[in-house]
Design a protein around this motif. Structure first.
Motif, PDB file in Angstrom:
ATOM      1  N   ALA A 194       0.890  -1.341   0.132  1.00 43.13           N
ATOM      2  CA  ALA A 194       0.085  -0.051  -0.020  1.00 43.13           C
ATOM      3  C   ALA A 194       0.950   1.299   0.008  1.00 43.13           C
ATOM      4  N   VAL A 195       1.833   1.177   0.743  1.00 43.81           N
ATOM      5  CA  VAL A 195       2.862   2.383   0.982  1.00 43.81           C
ATOM      6  C   VAL A 195       3.533   2.706  -0.642  1.00 43.81           C
ATOM      7  N   LYS A 196       3.808   1.337  -1.056  1.00 44.52           N
ATOM      8  CA  LYS A 196       4.515   1.582  -2.266  1.00 44.52           C
ATOM      9  C   LYS A 196       3.683   2.218  -3.524  1.00 44.52           C
ATOM     10  N   ASN A 197       2.386   1.716  -3.400  1.00 44.13           N
ATOM     11  CA  ASN A 197       1.576   2.115  -4.325  1.00 44.13           C
ATOM     12  C   ASN A 197       1.091   3.814  -3.959  1.00 44.13           C
ATOM     13  N   GLY A 198       0.875   4.013  -2.871  1.00 46.53           N
ATOM     14  CA  GLY A 198       0.674   5.325  -2.283  1.00 46.53           C
ATOM     15  C   GLY A 198      -0.741   5.625  -2.413  1.00 46.53           C
ATOM     16  N   ALA A 199      -1.464   4.977  -2.742  1.00 50.35           N
ATOM     17  CA  ALA A 199      -2.841   5.338  -3.153  1.00 50.35           C
ATOM     18  C   ALA A 199      -3.843   5.447  -1.845  1.00 50.35           C
ATOM     19  N   PHE A 200      -3.789   6.746  -1.197  1.00 53.33           N
ATOM     20  CA  PHE A 200      -4.311   6.861   0.018  1.00 53.33           C
ATOM     21  C   PHE A 200      -5.326   7.898  -0.097  1.00 53.33           C
ATOM     22  N   ALA A 201      -6.391   7.905   0.555  1.00 51.69           N
ATOM     23  CA  ALA A 201      -7.532   9.240   0.643  1.00 51.69           C
ATOM     24  C   ALA A 201      -6.832  10.397   0.986  1.00 51.69           C
ATOM     25  N   GLU A 239      -3.260  12.317   3.468  1.00 44.83           N
ATOM     26  CA  GLU A 239      -1.985  12.148   4.272  1.00 44.83           C
ATOM     27  C   GLU A 239      -2.102  11.300   5.531  1.00 44.83           C
ATOM     28  N   GLN A 240      -3.240  11.495   6.233  1.00 48.54           N
ATOM     29  CA  GLN A 240      -3.126  10.759   7.572  1.00 48.54           C
ATOM     30  C   GLN A 240      -3.113   9.171   7.229  1.00 48.54           C
ATOM     31  N   TYR A 241      -3.867   8.754   6.208  1.00 46.55           N
ATOM     32  CA  TYR A 241      -3.707   7.259   5.776  1.00 46.55           C
ATOM     33  C   TYR A 241      -2.366   6.899   5.580  1.00 46.55           C
ATOM     34  N   ARG A 242      -1.679   7.684   4.862  1.00 48.40           N
ATOM     35  CA  ARG A 242      -0.365   7.413   4.463  1.00 48.40           C
ATOM     36  C   ARG A 242       0.622   7.276   5.755  1.00 48.40           C
ATOM     37  N   VAL A 243       0.317   8.034   6.510  1.00 54.07           N
ATOM     38  CA  VAL A 243       1.084   8.157   8.075  1.00 54.07           C
ATOM     39  C   VAL A 243       0.889   6.684   8.662  1.00 54.07           C
ATOM     40  N   PHE A 244      -0.568   6.550   8.786  1.00 54.87           N
ATOM     41  CA  PHE A 244      -0.997   5.357   9.281  1.00 54.87           C
ATOM     42  C   PHE A 244      -0.318   4.130   8.814  1.00 54.87           C
ATOM     43  N   ALA A 245      -0.491   4.107   7.412  1.00 55.41           N
ATOM     44  CA  ALA A 245      -0.005   2.741   6.627  1.00 55.41           C
ATOM     45  C   ALA A 245       1.733   2.636   6.905  1.00 55.41           C
ATOM     46  N   ALA A 246       2.334   3.790   6.809  1.00 54.63           N
ATOM     47  CA  ALA A 246       3.866   3.737   7.157  1.00 54.63           C
ATOM     48  C   ALA A 246       4.222   3.355   8.376  1.00 54.63           C
ATOM     49  N   LEU A 247       3.609   3.863   9.545  1.00 59.91           N
ATOM     50  CA  LEU A 247       4.039   3.554  10.673  1.00 59.91           C
ATOM     51  C   LEU A 247       3.476   2.152  11.053  1.00 59.91           C
ATOM     52  N   THR A 248       2.301   1.695  10.691  1.00 62.84           N
ATOM     53  CA  THR A 248       1.977   0.370  10.860  1.00 62.84           C
ATOM     54  C   THR A 248       2.704  -0.688  10.117  1.00 62.84           C
ATOM     55  N   PHE A 249       3.159  -0.510   9.089  1.00 59.84           N
ATOM     56  CA  PHE A 249       4.195  -1.305   8.351  1.00 59.84           C
ATOM     57  C   PHE A 249       5.466  -1.325   9.112  1.00 59.84           C
ATOM     58  N   GLU A 250       6.068  -0.357   9.783  1.00 60.38           N
ATOM     59  CA  GLU A 250       7.194  -0.533  10.578  1.00 60.38           C
ATOM     60  C   GLU A 250       6.671  -1.430  11.720  1.00 60.38           C
ATOM     61  N   THR A 261       3.393 -16.259  -0.251  1.00 57.75           N
ATOM     62  CA  THR A 261       3.358 -15.124  -1.291  1.00 57.75           C
ATOM     63  C   THR A 261       1.754 -14.611  -1.335  1.00 57.75           C
ATOM     64  N   PHE A 262       1.680 -13.495  -1.270  1.00 56.95           N
ATOM     65  CA  PHE A 262       0.200 -12.607  -1.255  1.00 56.95           C
ATOM     66  C   PHE A 262      -0.028 -11.912  -2.635  1.00 56.95           C
ATOM     67  N   ASP A 263      -1.353 -11.738  -2.742  1.00 51.60           N
ATOM     68  CA  ASP A 263      -1.768 -10.937  -3.838  1.00 51.60           C
ATOM     69  C   ASP A 263      -2.983 -10.141  -3.158  1.00 51.60           C
ATOM     70  N   PHE A 264      -3.070  -8.995  -2.908  1.00 45.67           N
ATOM     71  CA  PHE A 264      -3.975  -8.179  -2.232  1.00 45.67           C
ATOM     72  C   PHE A 264      -5.004  -7.644  -3.083  1.00 45.67           C
ATOM     73  N   GLY A 265      -4.637  -7.807  -4.447  1.00 44.56           N
ATOM     74  CA  GLY A 265      -5.508  -6.986  -5.322  1.00 44.56           C
ATOM     75  C   GLY A 265      -5.693  -5.655  -5.445  1.00 44.56           C
ATOM     76  N   ASP A 266      -6.756  -5.090  -5.510  1.00 44.51           N
ATOM     77  CA  ASP A 266      -7.068  -3.689  -5.459  1.00 44.51           C
ATOM     78  C   ASP A 266      -7.113  -2.921  -3.905  1.00 44.51           C
ATOM     79  N   THR A 267      -6.948  -4.061  -3.127  1.00 42.89           N
ATOM     80  CA  THR A 267      -7.185  -3.546  -1.760  1.00 42.89           C
ATOM     81  C   THR A 267      -5.837  -2.695  -1.493  1.00 42.89           C
ATOM     82  N   VAL A 268      -4.891  -2.699  -2.157  1.00 43.03           N
ATOM     83  CA  VAL A 268      -3.741  -1.861  -1.901  1.00 43.03           C
ATOM     84  C   VAL A 268      -3.442  -0.954  -2.893  1.00 43.03           C
ATOM     85  N   THR A 269      -4.315  -0.530  -3.766  1.00 41.76           N
ATOM     86  CA  THR A 269      -4.338   0.359  -4.684  1.00 41.76           C
ATOM     87  C   THR A 269      -5.511   1.493  -4.718  1.00 41.76           C
TER      88      THR A 269
END
Lengths: 230, 232
Positions: B90-97, B99-110, B132-140
């Motif tokens: 999700a962080v790699k794709n950067g498709a967030f509603a 900035e707060q979602y981006r911050v959430f995803a980045a810190l939660t990934f850590e 191996t994983f395929d998250f489909g459009d849930t990460v875009t």
């Protein structure tokens, strides 16, 4: 299982400390240590009557009851804090909503713990008297709530490994996450737009929550002076 | 024994009451749906590498043992692999509603990556490899990301709650719970973002006074249905 190495998980030694600190104390040394830390005197005296099983190293029913009474006191404190905040705190909007919601949750925990202690055949400690000294009012409310919720998380984590009863461990596990959710929600209300790292953040100790021993928590609670009598 | 804190109320799907017999039934149910392999165990056509073999597939909810602790830790590790990779993508794709979602995803990934590392270290050579994983459009798709993150975090909370009482070794209990409560913080965070504040009752950061545990069976079933796990 030779690969299990607690040091890798317990980054700051908190888990080990929680395991050992209380467990290795005899009742006498526990109170001596508590007394010499100054601020702890009041709480040690107060909690002393409620914690007959504190010195036991091995999990036992008696120790389980002591832990329940300890948890009950913390929940009494939280519930009273939010109840008063909602009533007299001059709060509005999301903060008022938070005070009401969290009071409901903490009161539910109080009721559950009281009933569990009773069913285990022990006397249920009554609610102490509290003086929150204005810390649950206005612009102080969120900051204090944040500290209390995170103390609650550390307190439950500190006792989880000491419980004998599987059912009680399940119950503690289902409460500690609610305290953690509360802490996160309060952190968001405190600072919704900021980057959420550091001591005032959603997860103040980072990837792993810390556990604190009963002794440490009692010291911290004692230092607040919130408990004024039993 | 317990009134408000009752297994019947907490344990809505029988996580804590599953007997050894029930675990046996689980295994045969899995066997009907899947095939045995040397490296892992196929459940619903998906290799779930957190389960070492059919004979060891079910975590015992009755008999605590060191061997059972390994199974529980590997089960947790697999869920952490899934969460970590979900946020990484999700962080790699950067498709967030926003900035707060981006911050959430980045810190939660850590955090999730740190959980993976800790559990791998805890398990040593017994650690399973990541599927191996395929998250489909849930990460875009920003909307789907938020909704999926909420489900994953709530499921993580429930999965740890379900296994805590099955762990034999106290230090492992402590370690598991120190992860468990951080998952709850993530869950509250994403719920807050999805709701835009404290919001309506069913979407509150803390929707109930007690979090509900889920059994291994229920979690595996939910994970299998997502189709996120595509192979070993």
């Amino acid at each position: 299982m030779s690969h299990l190495d607690l040091n890798d998980v317990d980054v700051d030694g908190a888990v080990r400390e929680a395991e050992e600190a209380v467990a290795t104390d005899t009742r006498a040394t526990f109170f001596r240590k508590a007394a010499i830390t100054g601020g702890t005197i009041g709480s040690a005296a107060f909690f002393g009557g409620m914690l007959p099983g504190i010195a036991e190293a091995a999990p036992s029913k008696k120790q389980d009851i002591a832990i329940l009474k300890y948890a009950l006191t913390l929940e009494y404190l939280e519930a009273a804090f939010y109840k008063e905040a909602a009533r007299d705190g001059g709060l509005t909007g999301q903060q008022l909503e938070a005070a009401r919601l969290l009071n409901t949750d903490e009161q539910t925990h109080v009721t559950a713990l009281r009933s569990t202690i009773r069913q285990l055949g022990s006397r249920v400690p009554s609610e102490p008297n509290f003086d929150f000294k204005g810390t649950n009012k206005g612009d102080k409310f969120l900051g204090t709530a944040f500290v209390l919720e995170n103390v609650g998380v550390r307190a439950y984590l500190g006792q989880a490994g000491r419980l004998k009863s599987k059912a009680l461990l399940a119950a503690a596990a289902s409460i500690v996450t609610v305290e953690a959710r509360h802490a996160a929600a309060i952190a968001l209300l405190l600072n919704p737009g900021a980057f959420q790292t550091g001591s005032k953040s959603i997860s103040p100790s980072g990837s792993f929550d810390r556990a604190s021993s009963m002794k440490k928590i009692l010291g911290e609670v004692g230092d607040t002076g919130f408990i004024t009598g039993s | 024994l317990l009134d408000h804190i009752k297994l019947e109320t907490l344990d809505t799907d029988g996580a804590l009451r599953e007997s050894a017999e029930a675990a046996g039934l689980d295994r045969s149910a899995f066997l009907k749906r899947g095939a045995v392999t040397g490296a892992g165990f196929i459940a619903g056509g998906v290799l779930f590498s957190g389960l070492a073999s059919p004979a060891q597939a079910a975590i015992s909810t009755r008999n605590r043992s060191k061997r059972n602790d390994v199974k529980i830790a590997n089960y947790a590790l697999t869920l952490e692999y899934l969460e970590a990779d979900f946020y990484r993508q999700a962080v790699k794709n950067g498709a967030f509603a926003n900035e707060q979602y981006r911050v959430f995803a980045a810190l939660t990934f850590e955090h999730e990556a740190a959980h993976v590392k800790a559990l791998r270290s805890l398990l040593g050579k017994a650690a399973v490899k990541s599927p191996t994983f395929d998250f489909g459009d849930t990460v875009t798709d920003p909307q789907k990301f938020g909704a999926t993150a909420q489900v994953l975090e709530d499921t993580g909370v429930a999965a740890y709650a379900g296994q805590g009482p099955n762990i034999l070794q106290k230090p492992v209990v402590q370690a598991a719970l120190s992860i468990h409560s951080v998952e709850a913080r993530h869950a509250a965070w994403i719920r807050y973002l999805n709701t835009g504040g404290l919001g309506e009752t069913n979407r509150l950061p803390a929707p109930k006074a007690f979090d509900t545990p889920l059994s291994e069976k229920a979690v595996l079933s939910a994970v299998t249905k997502t189709g996120f796990i595509t192979g070993s």
